[in-house]
Scaffold this motif. Structure first.
Motif, PDB file in Angstrom:
ATOM      1  N   THR A   1       8.511  -4.798  -6.225  1.00 47.33           N
ATOM      2  CA  THR A   1       7.301  -4.183  -6.757  1.00 47.33           C
ATOM      3  C   THR A   1       7.420  -2.691  -6.490  1.00 47.33           C
ATOM      4  O   THR A   1       7.622  -2.277  -5.348  1.00 47.33           O
ATOM      5  CB  THR A   1       6.039  -4.752  -6.074  1.00 47.33           C
ATOM      6  OG1 THR A   1       5.969  -6.144  -6.323  1.00 47.33           O
ATOM      7  CG2 THR A   1       4.788  -4.057  -6.581  1.00 47.33           C
ATOM      8  N   SER A   2       7.311  -1.894  -7.541  1.00 49.97           N
ATOM      9  CA  SER A   2       7.439  -0.441  -7.407  1.00 49.97           C
ATOM     10  C   SER A   2       6.086   0.223  -7.594  1.00 49.97           C
ATOM     11  O   SER A   2       5.351  -0.098  -8.524  1.00 49.97           O
ATOM     12  CB  SER A   2       8.418   0.106  -8.440  1.00 49.97           C
ATOM     13  OG  SER A   2       9.714  -0.412  -8.203  1.00 49.97           O
ATOM     14  N   VAL A   3       5.787   1.155  -6.712  1.00 51.01           N
ATOM     15  CA  VAL A   3       4.565   1.956  -6.811  1.00 51.01           C
ATOM     16  C   VAL A   3       5.007   3.409  -6.811  1.00 51.01           C
ATOM     17  O   VAL A   3       5.552   3.903  -5.825  1.00 51.01           O
ATOM     18  CB  VAL A   3       3.600   1.677  -5.639  1.00 51.01           C
ATOM     19  CG1 VAL A   3       2.353   2.545  -5.767  1.00 51.01           C
ATOM     20  CG2 VAL A   3       3.244   0.206  -5.553  1.00 51.01           C
ATOM     21  N   ASP A   4       4.800   4.091  -7.929  1.00 55.12           N
ATOM     22  CA  ASP A   4       5.205   5.483  -8.078  1.00 55.12           C
ATOM     23  C   ASP A   4       4.244   6.376  -7.309  1.00 55.12           C
ATOM     24  O   ASP A   4       3.049   6.105  -7.232  1.00 55.12           O
ATOM     25  CB  ASP A   4       5.210   5.864  -9.560  1.00 55.12           C
ATOM     26  CG  ASP A   4       5.897   7.186  -9.786  1.00 55.12           C
ATOM     27  OD1 ASP A   4       5.194   8.219  -9.777  1.00 55.12           O
ATOM     28  OD2 ASP A   4       7.133   7.188  -9.935  1.00 55.12           O
TER      29      ASP A   4
ATOM     30  N   CYS B   1       0.845  -1.191   0.000  1.00 59.73           N
ATOM     31  CA  CYS B   1       0.000   0.000   0.000  1.00 59.73           C
ATOM     32  C   CYS B   1       0.880   1.240   0.000  1.00 59.73           C
ATOM     33  O   CYS B   1       1.889   1.288   0.702  1.00 59.73           O
ATOM     34  CB  CYS B   1      -0.882   0.024   1.241  1.00 59.73           C
ATOM     35  SG  CYS B   1      -1.742  -1.530   1.591  1.00 59.73           S
ATOM     36  N   GLY B   2       0.485   2.226  -0.779  1.00 57.42           N
ATOM     37  CA  GLY B   2       1.204   3.485  -0.824  1.00 57.42           C
ATOM     38  C   GLY B   2       2.400   3.429  -1.762  1.00 57.42           C
ATOM     39  O   GLY B   2       2.715   2.388  -2.334  1.00 57.42           O
ATOM     40  N   PRO B   3       3.086   4.574  -1.905  1.00 54.91           N
ATOM     41  CA  PRO B   3       4.229   4.623  -2.819  1.00 54.91           C
ATOM     42  C   PRO B   3       5.487   4.038  -2.201  1.00 54.91           C
ATOM     43  O   PRO B   3       5.654   4.051  -0.984  1.00 54.91           O
ATOM     44  CB  PRO B   3       4.398   6.129  -3.059  1.00 54.91           C
ATOM     45  CG  PRO B   3       3.905   6.763  -1.803  1.00 54.91           C
ATOM     46  CD  PRO B   3       2.770   5.880  -1.332  1.00 54.91           C
ATOM     47  N   GLY B   4       6.351   3.505  -3.052  1.00 54.38           N
ATOM     48  CA  GLY B   4       7.636   2.982  -2.598  1.00 54.38           C
ATOM     49  C   GLY B   4       8.089   1.821  -3.444  1.00 54.38           C
ATOM     50  O   GLY B   4       7.380   1.358  -4.348  1.00 54.38           O
ATOM     51  N   ASN B   5       9.294   1.362  -3.176  1.00 51.28           N
ATOM     52  CA  ASN B   5       9.828   0.146  -3.790  1.00 51.28           C
ATOM     53  C   ASN B   5       9.799  -0.936  -2.721  1.00 51.28           C
ATOM     54  O   ASN B   5      10.481  -0.809  -1.697  1.00 51.28           O
ATOM     55  CB  ASN B   5      11.255   0.377  -4.302  1.00 51.28           C
ATOM     56  CG  ASN B   5      11.288   1.357  -5.441  1.00 51.28           C
ATOM     57  OD1 ASN B   5      10.508   1.245  -6.376  1.00 51.28           O
ATOM     58  ND2 ASN B   5      12.167   2.339  -5.368  1.00 51.28           N
ATOM     59  N   PHE B   6       9.042  -1.973  -2.963  1.00 47.97           N
ATOM     60  CA  PHE B   6       8.821  -3.046  -1.991  1.00 47.97           C
ATOM     61  C   PHE B   6       9.661  -4.247  -2.415  1.00 47.97           C
ATOM     62  O   PHE B   6       9.426  -4.838  -3.463  1.00 47.97           O
ATOM     63  CB  PHE B   6       7.333  -3.397  -1.938  1.00 47.97           C
ATOM     64  CG  PHE B   6       6.465  -2.233  -1.542  1.00 47.97           C
ATOM     65  CD1 PHE B   6       6.093  -2.047  -0.217  1.00 47.97           C
ATOM     66  CD2 PHE B   6       6.018  -1.322  -2.485  1.00 47.97           C
ATOM     67  CE1 PHE B   6       5.294  -0.978   0.156  1.00 47.97           C
ATOM     68  CE2 PHE B   6       5.220  -0.243  -2.130  1.00 47.97           C
ATOM     69  CZ  PHE B   6       4.856  -0.070  -0.800  1.00 47.97           C
ATOM     70  N   HIS B   7      10.642  -4.594  -1.605  1.00 46.61           N
ATOM     71  CA  HIS B   7      11.572  -5.673  -1.920  1.00 46.61           C
ATOM     72  C   HIS B   7      11.266  -6.885  -1.035  1.00 46.61           C
ATOM     73  O   HIS B   7      11.200  -6.748   0.189  1.00 46.61           O
ATOM     74  CB  HIS B   7      13.015  -5.224  -1.666  1.00 46.61           C
ATOM     75  CG  HIS B   7      13.364  -3.911  -2.294  1.00 46.61           C
ATOM     76  ND1 HIS B   7      13.585  -3.764  -3.644  1.00 46.61           N
ATOM     77  CD2 HIS B   7      13.508  -2.673  -1.747  1.00 46.61           C
ATOM     78  CE1 HIS B   7      13.871  -2.500  -3.904  1.00 46.61           C
ATOM     79  NE2 HIS B   7      13.818  -1.820  -2.776  1.00 46.61           N
ATOM     80  N   PHE B   8      11.113  -8.049  -1.673  1.00 44.92           N
ATOM     81  CA  PHE B   8      10.860  -9.299  -0.954  1.00 44.92           C
ATOM     82  C   PHE B   8      11.973 -10.277  -1.295  1.00 44.92           C
ATOM     83  O   PHE B   8      12.324 -10.438  -2.460  1.00 44.92           O
ATOM     84  CB  PHE B   8       9.496  -9.870  -1.347  1.00 44.92           C
ATOM     85  CG  PHE B   8       8.349  -8.978  -0.959  1.00 44.92           C
ATOM     86  CD1 PHE B   8       7.781  -9.067   0.304  1.00 44.92           C
ATOM     87  CD2 PHE B   8       7.845  -8.040  -1.854  1.00 44.92           C
ATOM     88  CE1 PHE B   8       6.725  -8.234   0.665  1.00 44.92           C
ATOM     89  CE2 PHE B   8       6.796  -7.205  -1.497  1.00 44.92           C
ATOM     90  CZ  PHE B   8       6.236  -7.308  -0.238  1.00 44.92           C
ATOM     91  N   SER B   9      12.499 -10.947  -0.279  1.00 47.28           N
ATOM     92  CA  SER B   9      13.618 -11.861  -0.490  1.00 47.28           C
ATOM     93  C   SER B   9      13.352 -13.206   0.189  1.00 47.28           C
ATOM     94  O   SER B   9      12.802 -13.250   1.291  1.00 47.28           O
ATOM     95  CB  SER B   9      14.900 -11.249   0.088  1.00 47.28           C
ATOM     96  OG  SER B   9      15.973 -12.166   0.011  1.00 47.28           O
ATOM     97  N   PRO B  10      13.791 -14.293  -0.449  1.00 49.10           N
ATOM     98  CA  PRO B  10      13.682 -15.605   0.191  1.00 49.10           C
ATOM     99  C   PRO B  10      14.774 -15.812   1.241  1.00 49.10           C
ATOM    100  O   PRO B  10      14.742 -16.781   1.987  1.00 49.10           O
ATOM    101  CB  PRO B  10      13.850 -16.581  -0.980  1.00 49.10           C
ATOM    102  CG  PRO B  10      14.694 -15.848  -1.960  1.00 49.10           C
ATOM    103  CD  PRO B  10      14.308 -14.404  -1.820  1.00 49.10           C
ATOM    104  N   MET B  11      15.727 -14.881   1.307  1.00 49.68           N
ATOM    105  CA  MET B  11      16.839 -15.006   2.240  1.00 49.68           C
ATOM    106  C   MET B  11      16.481 -14.380   3.587  1.00 49.68           C
ATOM    107  O   MET B  11      15.616 -13.511   3.678  1.00 49.68           O
ATOM    108  CB  MET B  11      18.100 -14.334   1.665  1.00 49.68           C
ATOM    109  CG  MET B  11      18.476 -14.836   0.271  1.00 49.68           C
ATOM    110  SD  MET B  11      18.634 -16.628   0.136  1.00 49.68           S
ATOM    111  CE  MET B  11      20.144 -16.880   1.022  1.00 49.68           C
ATOM    112  N   GLN B  12      17.166 -14.808   4.637  1.00 47.44           N
ATOM    113  CA  GLN B  12      16.943 -14.276   5.982  1.00 47.44           C
ATOM    114  C   GLN B  12      17.381 -12.812   6.054  1.00 47.44           C
ATOM    115  O   GLN B  12      18.284 -12.388   5.349  1.00 47.44           O
ATOM    116  CB  GLN B  12      17.725 -15.097   7.018  1.00 47.44           C
ATOM    117  CG  GLN B  12      17.332 -16.564   7.073  1.00 47.44           C
ATOM    118  CD  GLN B  12      15.893 -16.747   7.509  1.00 47.44           C
ATOM    119  OE1 GLN B  12      15.427 -16.081   8.428  1.00 47.44           O
ATOM    120  NE2 GLN B  12      15.184 -17.655   6.857  1.00 47.44           N
TER     121      GLN B  12
END
Length: 145
Positions: free
Chosen positions: A118-121, A94-105
């Motif tokens: 996932t980027s939301v301008d 939700c909202g603007p930003g660059n959302f980074h998801f990783s399978p690593m710890q």
């Protein structure tokens, strides 16, 4: 001996020492306030995300089998652990930003390995949330605002 006692107890003899002590106390107090102010400024600079920027994860389903997402406000640059029960369910951003998801710890230095973003301008509609599916189970996320 009485004259020596009087010498140490005279107000005029104590005044310079008392002033030094008072000045030292004031310096310590001002230094403490400056450190507290710097700490608050650092925390504010670290957060940097608007109140609408959130990450929602689902760790369980309701009786109808629908994922139940719980949202958490994003903190710029902070790595957040994704529970095992949440890692394979995707997310809502939700909202603007660059959302980074990783399978690593989160604790290691391999966060970027197989990371998805996932980027939301900010110019996009940022009042709603977007669903994000994961290609594999995720363990950590971070948001850049």
């Amino acid at each position: 001996q009485a004259n020596q006692f009087f010498l140490f107890c005279r107000p005029s003899a104590l005044a310079p020492a008392a002033m030094k002590l008072a000045n030292s106390a004031i310096a310590v107090l001002l230094g403490s306030l400056a450190l507290a102010d710097a700490s608050l400024l650092g925390r504010a600079a670290m957060q940097g995300c608007g109140p609408q920027t959130k990450v929602c994860l689902a760790g369980f389903k309701n009786a109808a089998g629908d994922l139940q997402f719980e949202c958490k406000a994003a903190v710029d640059g902070e790595k957040v652990t994704i529970k095992g029960s949440e890692g394979g369910n995707g997310a809502k951003v939700c909202g603007p930003g660059n959302f980074h998801f990783s399978p690593m710890q989160c604790g290691g230095d391999k966060f970027d390995y197989k990371k998805t973003t996932t980027s939301v301008d900010a110019s996009q509609s940022t009042t709603g949330c977007q669903e994000v599916s994961f290609p594999y189970s995720m363990s950590c996320y971070s948001v850049s605002c």
